[in-house]
Write a protein that holds these residues in place. Structure first.
Motif, PDB file in Angstrom:
ATOM      1  N   PRO A   1     -28.410  36.576 -19.105  1.00 44.69           N
ATOM      2  CA  PRO A   1     -27.942  37.955 -19.316  1.00 44.69           C
ATOM      3  C   PRO A   1     -27.408  38.207 -20.722  1.00 44.69           C
ATOM      4  N   ASP A   2     -26.648  37.251 -21.267  1.00 46.96           N
ATOM      5  CA  ASP A   2     -26.073  37.458 -22.594  1.00 46.96           C
ATOM      6  C   ASP A   2     -27.145  37.504 -23.675  1.00 46.96           C
ATOM      7  N   THR A   3     -28.232  36.771 -23.468  1.00 48.01           N
ATOM      8  CA  THR A   3     -29.344  36.823 -24.421  1.00 48.01           C
ATOM      9  C   THR A   3     -29.924  38.231 -24.480  1.00 48.01           C
ATOM     10  N   LEU A   4     -30.109  38.843 -23.321  1.00 48.97           N
ATOM     11  CA  LEU A   4     -30.660  40.203 -23.293  1.00 48.97           C
ATOM     12  C   LEU A   4     -29.702  41.176 -23.957  1.00 48.97           C
ATOM     13  N   ARG A   5     -28.437  41.094 -23.631  1.00 45.01           N
ATOM     14  CA  ARG A   5     -27.456  42.009 -24.244  1.00 45.01           C
ATOM     15  C   ARG A   5     -27.455  41.860 -25.766  1.00 45.01           C
TER      16      ARG A   5
ATOM     17  N   ALA B   1     -28.717  47.475 -17.198  1.00 43.34           N
ATOM     18  CA  ALA B   1     -28.048  47.150 -15.934  1.00 43.34           C
ATOM     19  C   ALA B   1     -28.979  46.716 -14.799  1.00 43.34           C
ATOM     20  N   PRO B   2     -30.052  47.447 -14.505  1.00 38.35           N
ATOM     21  CA  PRO B   2     -30.902  47.025 -13.380  1.00 38.35           C
ATOM     22  C   PRO B   2     -31.518  45.649 -13.582  1.00 38.35           C
ATOM     23  N   TYR B   3     -31.876  45.339 -14.829  1.00 36.38           N
ATOM     24  CA  TYR B   3     -32.531  44.058 -15.114  1.00 36.38           C
ATOM     25  C   TYR B   3     -31.526  42.911 -15.113  1.00 36.38           C
ATOM     26  N   LEU B   4     -30.301  43.202 -15.528  1.00 35.90           N
ATOM     27  CA  LEU B   4     -29.250  42.191 -15.482  1.00 35.90           C
ATOM     28  C   LEU B   4     -28.863  41.882 -14.043  1.00 35.90           C
ATOM     29  N   HIS B   5     -28.834  42.921 -13.231  1.00 38.61           N
ATOM     30  CA  HIS B   5     -28.482  42.746 -11.815  1.00 38.61           C
ATOM     31  C   HIS B   5     -29.605  42.065 -11.042  1.00 38.61           C
ATOM     32  N   GLU B   6     -30.844  42.414 -11.366  1.00 39.91           N
ATOM     33  CA  GLU B   6     -32.007  41.869 -10.652  1.00 39.91           C
ATOM     34  C   GLU B   6     -33.107  41.570 -11.671  1.00 39.91           C
ATOM     35  N   PRO B   7     -33.109  40.346 -12.246  1.00 40.27           N
ATOM     36  CA  PRO B   7     -34.080  40.011 -13.294  1.00 40.27           C
ATOM     37  C   PRO B   7     -35.538  40.189 -12.883  1.00 40.27           C
TER      38      PRO B   7
END
Length: 212
Positions: A186-190, A109-115
């Motif tokens: 974001p979808d790549t990270l998930r 979550a933190p990285y998706l919100h603020e890369p």
């Protein structure tokens, strides 16, 4: 009419504590941006203060050093992750494995919100000091204990070595590090976090379906 003391005097509608908090947030925002663009070791306290429009004196009234400022960013992210993972556990019935998608979302979550957090904590902007290295190891240990607790509660028939969980957590952080160097989709990270977790899960517990 009584007058406010210097410690309670309000400026622009803010008291001393509120002004201090505002300065702290400005410094952290500036540090995050500068560390992400230039790297921890290439950024000075003066640069952080100039970007934040906060005096050097005020900086040292809030942080002991540049490293202390970096640690505040690190701890902010860690607290978010711990809080959100705890919420997933609280919402899951006892003895049931939490939904993997919820665990991954909480972890990322933190990285998706603020890369930029990914860049600053794991990528080119990361700091390398003994204190920060120790904190990273402690965070990985906490993450490993969290994972082991879930797996032992939901798969008591399998003896999960603690070292495996440490490897899993380290692998998840490595995925974030690599992602922070790319396009930050974001979808790549998930997808990559989920694929890695699922592969590990299947290796330990067979092809039992993980909950979505």
């Amino acid at each position: 009419m009584s007058q406010e003391s210097p410690t309670t005097r309000r400026i622009h509608g803010q008291d001393a504590d509120q002004r201090r908090q505002a300065r702290r947030e400005a410094l952290l925002d500036a540090a995050l941006d500068l560390f992400a663009r230039h790297g921890f070791h290439q950024v000075s306290v003066d640069q952080i203060c100039q970007t934040a429009t906060v005096s050097t004196k005020s900086f040292y009234g809030i942080f002991r050093s540049r490293e202390d400022c970096y640690l505040a960013l690190h701890n902010h992210v860690t607290e978010q992750v711990m809080t959100q993972l705890a919420e997933v556990i609280e919402q899951t019935p006892a003895g049931v494995e939490p939904p993997v998608s919820a665990l991954i979302e909480a972890f990322a979550a933190p990285y998706l919100h603020e890369p930029r957090y990914g860049t600053v904590l794991f990528g080119k902007g990361a700091a390398v000091t003994p204190t920060i290295d120790r904190l990273r190891r402690e965070n990985r240990q906490w993450g490993a204990e969290f994972v082991v607790t879930i797996w032992r509660d939901t798969h008591p028939e399998v003896d999960v070595p603690a070292g495996v969980a440490i490897g899993v957590v380290g692998g998840l952080f490595e995925i974030i590090r690599q992602w922070s160097k790319g396009d930050l989709d974001p979808d790549t990270l998930r997808t990559e976090l989920r694929s890695f977790y699922d592969a590990t899960h299947q290796g330990l517990f067979g092809r039992r379906a993980t909950r979505h």
